[in-house]
Design an enzyme around this catalytic site. Sequence first.
Site, PDB file in Angstrom:
ATOM      1  N   ARG A   1       0.856  -1.191   0.000  1.00  0.00           N
ATOM      2  CA  ARG A   1       0.000   0.000   0.000  1.00  0.00           C
ATOM      3  C   ARG A   1       0.892   1.241   0.000  1.00  0.00           C
ATOM      4  O   ARG A   1       2.101   1.131   0.030  1.00  0.00           O
ATOM      5  CB  ARG A   1      -0.932  -0.022   1.213  1.00  0.00           C
ATOM      6  CG  ARG A   1      -0.195  -0.139   2.528  1.00  0.00           C
ATOM      7  CD  ARG A   1      -1.165  -0.176   3.706  1.00  0.00           C
ATOM      8  NE  ARG A   1      -0.451  -0.533   4.921  1.00  0.00           N
ATOM      9  CZ  ARG A   1      -0.987  -0.612   6.107  1.00  0.00           C
ATOM     10  NH1 ARG A   1      -2.272  -0.376   6.270  1.00  0.00           N
ATOM     11  NH2 ARG A   1      -0.260  -0.935   7.161  1.00  0.00           N
TER      12      ARG A   1
ATOM     13  N   ASN B   1      -4.672   7.108   4.900  1.00  0.00           N
ATOM     14  CA  ASN B   1      -4.278   6.385   6.114  1.00  0.00           C
ATOM     15  C   ASN B   1      -2.798   6.615   6.371  1.00  0.00           C
ATOM     16  O   ASN B   1      -1.972   6.347   5.498  1.00  0.00           O
ATOM     17  CB  ASN B   1      -4.536   4.882   5.924  1.00  0.00           C
ATOM     18  CG  ASN B   1      -4.128   4.057   7.131  1.00  0.00           C
ATOM     19  OD1 ASN B   1      -4.841   4.004   8.128  1.00  0.00           O
ATOM     20  ND2 ASN B   1      -2.971   3.433   7.054  1.00  0.00           N
ATOM     21  N   GLU B   2      -2.475   7.139   7.531  1.00  0.00           N
ATOM     22  CA  GLU B   2      -1.083   7.325   7.955  1.00  0.00           C
ATOM     23  C   GLU B   2      -0.201   7.893   6.834  1.00  0.00           C
ATOM     24  O   GLU B   2       0.715   7.230   6.342  1.00  0.00           O
ATOM     25  CB  GLU B   2      -0.506   6.012   8.489  1.00  0.00           C
ATOM     26  CG  GLU B   2      -1.209   5.551   9.754  1.00  0.00           C
ATOM     27  CD  GLU B   2      -0.493   4.418  10.477  1.00  0.00           C
ATOM     28  OE1 GLU B   2       0.324   3.731   9.844  1.00  0.00           O
ATOM     29  OE2 GLU B   2      -0.754   4.232  11.675  1.00  0.00           O
TER      30      GLU B   2
ATOM     31  N   GLU C   1      -6.662   4.180  16.036  1.00  0.00           N
ATOM     32  CA  GLU C   1      -6.242   2.768  16.070  1.00  0.00           C
ATOM     33  C   GLU C   1      -5.448   2.542  17.346  1.00  0.00           C
ATOM     34  O   GLU C   1      -4.658   3.400  17.748  1.00  0.00           O
ATOM     35  CB  GLU C   1      -5.315   2.430  14.898  1.00  0.00           C
ATOM     36  CG  GLU C   1      -5.915   2.588  13.541  1.00  0.00           C
ATOM     37  CD  GLU C   1      -4.915   2.234  12.426  1.00  0.00           C
ATOM     38  OE1 GLU C   1      -3.837   1.684  12.731  1.00  0.00           O
ATOM     39  OE2 GLU C   1      -5.225   2.514  11.267  1.00  0.00           O
TER      40      GLU C   1
ATOM     41  N   TRP D   1       4.307  -5.905  13.731  1.00  0.00           N
ATOM     42  CA  TRP D   1       5.388  -5.250  12.975  1.00  0.00           C
ATOM     43  C   TRP D   1       6.596  -4.886  13.832  1.00  0.00           C
ATOM     44  O   TRP D   1       7.507  -4.223  13.369  1.00  0.00           O
ATOM     45  CB  TRP D   1       4.861  -4.029  12.228  1.00  0.00           C
ATOM     46  CG  TRP D   1       3.945  -3.138  13.025  1.00  0.00           C
ATOM     47  CD1 TRP D   1       2.584  -3.229  13.091  1.00  0.00           C
ATOM     48  CD2 TRP D   1       4.304  -2.036  13.876  1.00  0.00           C
ATOM     49  NE1 TRP D   1       2.069  -2.259  13.917  1.00  0.00           N
ATOM     50  CE2 TRP D   1       3.107  -1.507  14.411  1.00  0.00           C
ATOM     51  CE3 TRP D   1       5.511  -1.437  14.236  1.00  0.00           C
ATOM     52  CZ2 TRP D   1       3.081  -0.417  15.292  1.00  0.00           C
ATOM     53  CZ3 TRP D   1       5.494  -0.353  15.113  1.00  0.00           C
ATOM     54  CH2 TRP D   1       4.288   0.141  15.626  1.00  0.00           C
TER      55      TRP D   1
ATOM     56  N   GLU E   1      -1.003  -8.983   7.203  1.00  0.00           N
ATOM     57  CA  GLU E   1      -1.065  -8.739   8.652  1.00  0.00           C
ATOM     58  C   GLU E   1      -1.782  -9.861   9.413  1.00  0.00           C
ATOM     59  O   GLU E   1      -2.506  -9.614  10.375  1.00  0.00           O
ATOM     60  CB  GLU E   1      -1.744  -7.387   8.897  1.00  0.00           C
ATOM     61  CG  GLU E   1      -0.953  -6.235   8.306  1.00  0.00           C
ATOM     62  CD  GLU E   1      -1.655  -4.890   8.404  1.00  0.00           C
ATOM     63  OE1 GLU E   1      -2.741  -4.759   7.805  1.00  0.00           O
ATOM     64  OE2 GLU E   1      -1.138  -3.994   9.086  1.00  0.00           O
ATOM     65  N   GLN E   2      -1.520 -11.101   9.013  1.00  0.00           N
ATOM     66  CA  GLN E   2      -2.264 -12.230   9.594  1.00  0.00           C
ATOM     67  C   GLN E   2      -2.022 -12.422  11.090  1.00  0.00           C
ATOM     68  O   GLN E   2      -2.856 -12.977  11.779  1.00  0.00           O
ATOM     69  CB  GLN E   2      -1.904 -13.518   8.840  1.00  0.00           C
ATOM     70  CG  GLN E   2      -2.454 -13.559   7.431  1.00  0.00           C
ATOM     71  CD  GLN E   2      -1.810 -14.659   6.612  1.00  0.00           C
ATOM     72  OE1 GLN E   2      -0.588 -14.727   6.519  1.00  0.00           O
ATOM     73  NE2 GLN E   2      -2.609 -15.517   6.019  1.00  0.00           N
ATOM     74  N   TYR E   3      -0.839 -11.987  11.568  1.00  0.00           N
ATOM     75  CA  TYR E   3      -0.495 -12.241  12.972  1.00  0.00           C
ATOM     76  C   TYR E   3      -0.897 -11.118  13.932  1.00  0.00           C
ATOM     77  O   TYR E   3      -0.673 -11.222  15.125  1.00  0.00           O
ATOM     78  CB  TYR E   3       1.012 -12.471  13.101  1.00  0.00           C
ATOM     79  CG  TYR E   3       1.444 -13.863  12.702  1.00  0.00           C
ATOM     80  CD1 TYR E   3       1.536 -14.884  13.655  1.00  0.00           C
ATOM     81  CD2 TYR E   3       1.756 -14.165  11.385  1.00  0.00           C
ATOM     82  CE1 TYR E   3       1.933 -16.154  13.299  1.00  0.00           C
ATOM     83  CE2 TYR E   3       2.146 -15.428  11.011  1.00  0.00           C
ATOM     84  CZ  TYR E   3       2.240 -16.428  11.976  1.00  0.00           C
ATOM     85  OH  TYR E   3       2.634 -17.692  11.627  1.00  0.00           O
ATOM     86  N   HIS E   4      -1.412 -10.013  13.399  1.00  0.00           N
ATOM     87  CA  HIS E   4      -1.713  -8.856  14.261  1.00  0.00           C
ATOM     88  C   HIS E   4      -2.787  -9.189  15.289  1.00  0.00           C
ATOM     89  O   HIS E   4      -3.674 -10.007  15.046  1.00  0.00           O
ATOM     90  CB  HIS E   4      -2.188  -7.692  13.391  1.00  0.00           C
ATOM     91  CG  HIS E   4      -2.063  -6.352  14.037  1.00  0.00           C
ATOM     92  ND1 HIS E   4      -2.941  -5.907  15.006  1.00  0.00           N
ATOM     93  CD2 HIS E   4      -1.153  -5.357  13.876  1.00  0.00           C
ATOM     94  CE1 HIS E   4      -2.581  -4.688  15.390  1.00  0.00           C
ATOM     95  NE2 HIS E   4      -1.493  -4.334  14.718  1.00  0.00           N
TER      96      HIS E   4
END
Length: 693
Positions: free
Chosen positions: A133, A171-172, A321, A329, A369-372
Amino acid sequence: MLSRTRQIVTMLLISICFLGLQAQETRPNGLLLGTAWYPEQWPEQRWETDLSLMEQAHIHVVRVGEFAWSTMEPAEGQFKFGWLDRAILLAAKHHIAVVLGTPTAAPPAWLTAKYPETLRVDEDGKRAEHGNRQQFSFSDPLYRRFAAQIAERMAEHFGHNRNVLGWQLDNELAAPSFDASSKREFHRWLQQKYGAIGELNRRWTTSYWSQTYDNFDEVPVHSKGENPALLLDWKHFVTDTWISYLQVQIDAIRPKVLPGQFITTNTMHWNEGFDHYLLHKHLDIAAWDDYFPDGHLDPLLNAADHDLVRGYKQRNFWVMETQPAFVNWGAVNSPLPRGVTREMAWQAIGHGADAVLYWQWRSALNGQEQYHGTMLGADGLPVPVYGEIQQVGAEFDRVGGALLESTPKAQVAILQSYDSHWAIDFQRHSQKFDYVTQVTDVYRALKPIAQTVDIVSPDADLSRYKVVFAPALNVMSNSVAKNLIEYCENGGHLVLGPRSGMKDSDDSLQVERQPGPLAAVLGGHVDQFYALEKPVPVDDLTASPGNVHGMTTVWAETLVPVAADTSVILRYGKTVEGWVDGQAAAISRPVGKGLMIYVGATLDSDLMKTFVGQVLDDAGVAPILDGLPQDVELMQRVKPSGDRVWILINHGINSEHIDLKHDLKDLLTGQKGRFLDLLPHGVAVYSLAGAQR
Ligand code: GLA
Ligand code: GLA
């Protein structure tokens, strides 16, 4: 014909449902708990279950739409918003309102494939590719047209939906682009600022190393290793480019939406990529993303961060957030300890947040971001932290009303300057000299005493503050100097920190010794600066009963008092090198009804505490509630009526016994009394009538 009839019937049904919902609206006034929800990643039959689970957690707001460009506009010019209509409607059924994100941080593949010139180019000339992104160029006119179009279509479609609270743009905001359009715009920007190239040459001192330019197009476009004036202007240009990037979307949205819908963007921890004060002039509220990747909350650092964000607009803000226990991360993504997710939520509120949203509800089954941390697992059922967040939600529902229209009100402020931050980072002189650390070192000493602290821009109105600290205010424009002098003359106590007043607004050296335009009023100046390899002893001469000894850790400036009424308040001890021995480390002078102090040393934490304590004492700043244990933070929000709300948090790992000095009722537990035993990570909330002090 049939489909037209169906459309009308659907519209009618939607409005009837909606009217019904409005009538049974139970959204609390005061505090909002929320989460980032990506309905486009899930089959529609699942949404009802998700929203029910959210409702059970007392979630009243979801942020949707950001990153969903390929679902909203699957092919160029073909817009599909029906799914989002249905998601918003279903959310409303569960008393959940919506913040709509414009999806411009994630352009769709058809766009970047067909128009590769919209892709960002990094400083080494490499063009970004699809698959991640933020791959767009912030200055590319075509990208801006596409961004404006999707924003406008969304605004037309959702701008009158009463379940939409507001808009988050992009976003950010992060990486600038060095593509051809950015370079062209930078040159145009310079031309507008300087008019004639000769003026640029003069102010940048380009005779140095034969940098003299004959026209604006010759100026290189770099963000490092350049003339400091160029580097500072690049930062100013980047700020202006992000502002105009957002303005394109604001112009598309504002005229089409209900006046009550706010427009914001979500920012990051001390991000110095652009000037947040300038950017936020164009937004309705500030919002930021609060993360501790290693899972170790630093309560004072987090407090400072919230106060920084509150200072962007000098009003309440949102935490757009924050982490449900952990992120994905960091180096080691360990979880916040049990209870700290709740502790962080309440700390945000104490510092002026009106909403706290968790990122995210449930991980997409695939993607980066599967582990977030999430509230639901891959199986769609709650994970352990869900219960803790649910507790926060229940508490927000219960006591939110008591906080309505309240905000922190400070007697003291720290000035935070992007120009100074940038100028120091261009030439740190000592790698140990970190601008944010300079600000937060003062904050760490100040906050436990003053309890409410503002962090504001150096050109803010300072008249409401008894004391203002200006650590490392390296770049000092004439207008800021004027603001500070007026502040002192009118009775304010100003404490300038090391490296202040060395540069002008072009990042040129001031021709007067530090603090440049303030030297005459201070009645003294810096003779020389020194980067320190090892700490140097410093004596506080004003401490009572006797002198207090401490150290300066990374920096030492020797000060020379000139005026008869300038006094030395800190003095260096003996060193091996000998340059600073016995000389003034800080001087002070009465100015008008106030006082100006210059401290040339980076004080160690104990000496900083003593010193700051004395400055506050002299200025008549006392704690709101005295005698608190070290790990207990008191936050106060004040209402227009003068009524106050206290939020007490025990950030430590031991229970603490607290004397509230009033008989009060904890709004969370209903417990009454003058004394409070607060468990580790415990929170208590009290309402006080204005007269109680
Ligand atoms: C080298 C260069 C000089 C100057 C000094 C600074 O010696 O020749 O121009 O940059 O370094 O130490
Ligand atoms: C940022 C982004 C989110 C998500 C989180 C993960 O805050 O805005 O989209 O990637 O990080 O922590």
